[in-house]
Design an enzyme around this catalytic site. Structure first.
Site, short mmCIF file in Angstrom:
data_model
loop_
_atom_site.label_atom_id
_atom_site.label_comp_id
_atom_site.label_asym_id
_atom_site.label_seq_id
_atom_site.Cartn_x
_atom_site.Cartn_y
_atom_site.Cartn_z
N ASN A 1 0.79 -1.24 0.00
CA ASN A 1 0.00 0.00 0.00
C ASN A 1 0.82 1.29 0.00
OD1 ASN A 1 0.70 -0.52 2.67
ND2 ASN A 1 -1.15 0.45 3.47
N GLY B 1 2.79 -5.28 7.30
CA GLY B 1 1.81 -6.05 6.54
C GLY B 1 0.68 -6.50 7.42
N SER B 2 0.07 -7.61 7.04
CA SER B 2 -1.14 -8.04 7.74
C SER B 2 -0.79 -8.76 9.05
CB SER B 2 -1.94 -8.98 6.84
OG SER B 2 -1.14 -10.07 6.48
N GLU C 1 4.70 -3.87 12.01
CA GLU C 1 3.75 -2.77 11.80
C GLU C 1 2.56 -3.39 11.09
OE1 GLU C 1 4.11 0.15 13.03
OE2 GLU C 1 6.25 0.27 13.46
N LEU C 2 1.47 -3.60 11.82
CA LEU C 2 0.38 -4.41 11.28
C LEU C 2 -0.89 -3.57 11.06
CD1 LEU C 2 1.08 -7.49 13.58
CD2 LEU C 2 2.05 -6.97 11.34
N CYS D 1 -3.00 1.76 6.49
CA CYS D 1 -3.13 1.06 7.77
C CYS D 1 -3.86 1.89 8.81
CB CYS D 1 -1.76 0.64 8.27
SG CYS D 1 -0.57 1.96 8.17
N GLU E 1 -10.21 -5.40 9.85
CA GLU E 1 -9.61 -4.32 9.05
C GLU E 1 -10.22 -4.36 7.66
OE1 GLU E 1 -5.46 -4.77 7.93
OE2 GLU E 1 -5.21 -2.61 8.13
#
Ligand code: NAP
Length: 472
Positions: A151, A227-228, A247-248, A281, A375
């Site tokens: 993203n 990412g996820s 970093e989710l 995010c 999300e």
């Protein structure tokens, strides 16, 4: 058209290549190398070989390389924007803004390279510690494996590559399969900027093949992943003694208290919800508005949403373009439908045009609906009515995630109360949760991750502290 792997300063062919298509119109963009386990091993070996070179490089030289990169990125701004628009279907103006932020991120990295330092410690504060001069150093960890999402293909790579180089580390970069072109271009610019061979290696290919190899190899000292949550938590579980920064995801929320001037916040909240089709995010996914303002807020928000222009990412007028894959468009629509069937009102959007999901506003959404508790990562926002800030805080905290939250209020006490109570990594008072500039500490709690980015903070994660004590 074929894009190879960068290993030890050479662009290397591999056995398999896969086509990369535009998410907007399915146009073939390139053939991308698909690394196998051996390629990943070679990349790690190259990074390990370059490790002492980078570790011994003086800070001014690391800073100069990053400054040169800033110069090259600035010269190639248009090309970076074009690549981002093509590979991610990122609307031109949004892509341009990401390039500008990327340049800023590397500028901060260059500055931080010059000021990495430890501190002195008064050991005589403990009996038996007298008669010593003691200080800490921050040393580079060595090989950093950076795994990045689709993203923000440039700026999130910058948040890993920038601090890694600033700290004197070497990098194996695995960009998202949908967005490798900007990483490949970045690596070319880093070579031109004078980064030694092997200090950056780019391995494109399957997330699980490359990821498994990186996580298992003892030469890799830090895994920095954005990412996820599912993938990130899986990596952490296999990481052993490696340092891991995650970093989710999130389902970020905003509280709007009574008495707020709605007109002044509508454009910003709409941008927060629909920028890059909600694939951010910290995209604004849930809005809890005080009942005194609710009707007016919804009316104005919906009216503003309806002015957004859908279209090609290459058109500078476009506000919202395709989501990253047809599967994601289908998922978004099915979540909207589920919410509708459980009693939510679709006040705007709800449909799709090709791979573009219409900016969608949902009202009265049950917190158990996926559009609320998971999300959404699509241009969908819910607006629910609350009787008080206290009630809104409870809704915001009723989440697996905790990245950032926002509150608009004229009451400083309520603002500070919310700041204390909200279970997130960052609270934005009188702003949307989507706010970020690149040197601020950024990261989440709960399933939104561990560790912080923002150059100075990422450097802490990518260095080891060493204590030195001199007995007089
Ligand atoms: P993703 O599917 O988790 O992919 C992220 C990266 O992980 C890609 O490079 C992917 O490679 C790789 N990967 C996939 N499976 C892997 C495995 N088993 N082992 C190691 N790596 C693997 O996420 P995404 O869809 O690209 O990005 C969206 C997610 O990122 C959202 O959840 C969003 O909230 C989160 N995000 C968080 C932040 C933040 O700062 N907190 C910022 C941006 C995005 P492939 O592409 O080859 O599968």
């Amino acid at each position: 058209m074929k894009k190879h792997l960068l290993i030890d300063g050479q662009w290397k062919e591999t056995k398999e290549y896969r086509p990369l298509y535009s998410p907007y119109n399915n146009e073939l963009l390139a053939e991308i190398a698909y690394a196998d386990a051996q390629d990943v091993d070679d990349a790690i070996a190259a990074a390990e070989k370059a490790r002492p070179v980078m570790a011994k490089m003086p800070a001014h030289q690391r800073a100069s390389i990053l400054e040169k990169l800033v110069e090259l990125l600035t010269k190639n701004e248009e090309e970076c924007t074009r690549l981002l628009a093509l590979e991610a279907a990122k609307p031109w103006t949004t892509a341009k803004a990401e390039v500008a932020r990327t340049i800023m991120t590397y500028k901060f990295a260059a500055e931080e390279a010059r000021r990495i330092h430890g501190e002195t410690i008064p050991l005589d504060a403990a009996p038996g510690g007298e008669g010593r001069i003691t200080f800490t150093l921050r040393e580079p960890v060595g090989v950093v494996a950076a795994i990045t999402p689709f993203n923000f293909p440039m700026n999130l790579v910058a948040h890993k590559v920038g601090p890694a180089i600033a700290a004197g580390n070497t990098v194996v970069l695995k960009p998202a399969s949908q967005t490798p072109l900007t990483s490949i271009f970045l690596a070319e610019l880093l070579q031109e900027a004078g980064l030694p061979d092997g200090a950056i290696n780019v391995v494109t290919g399957s997330g699980s093949v490359v990821g498994d190899r990186l996580i298992q190899d003892d030469r890799v000292k830090v895994i920095t992943f954005t990412g996820s949550p599912a993938v990130g938590i899986g990596l952490r579980n296999k990481a052993g003694l490696k340092k891991v920064t995650l970093e989710l995801g999130s389902n970020s929320a905003l509280i709007v208290d009574k008495g707020v001037d709605i007109d002044s916040i509508i454009p910003r909240t709409v941008t927060g919800a629909f920028s890059f089709a909600g694939q951010v995010c910290i995209s604004l996914q849930r809005v809890y508005v005080h009942e005194d303002l609710y009707e007016a807020f919804v009316e104005k928000f919906v009216a503003q949403t309806k002015t957004l222009k859908l279209g090609s990412p290459l058109d500078p007028e476009t506000d919202v373009s395709a989501v990253i894959s047809p599967k994601d468009a289908e998922r978004a629509l099915s979540w909207i439908e589920e919410a509708r069937q459980s009693g939510a009102v679709v006040a705007a959007g709800g449909g799709r045009e090709g791979n573009i999901v219409e900016p969608t506003v949902l009202l009265n959404v049950d917190p158990k609906q996926k559009v609320s508790c998971q999300e959404v990562f699509a241009p969908i926002v819910l607006i629910n009515k609350v009787a008080s800030v206290e009630e809104a805080i409870a809704y915001v905290n009723d989440s697996r995630y905790g990245l950032q939250a926002g509150i608009y209020t004229n009451d400083i006490f309520k603002a500070l109360h919310a700041a204390e109570e909200l279970e997130v990594g960052g609270v934005m008072i009188n702003d949307i949760p989507t706010f970020r500039v690149d040197h601020m500490p950024y990261g989440g709690v709960k399933e939104s991750g561990i560790g912080r980015e923002g150059l100075k903070y990422a450097i802490e994660e990518m260095t080891e502290m060493k204590l030195i004590s001199i007995k007089k």
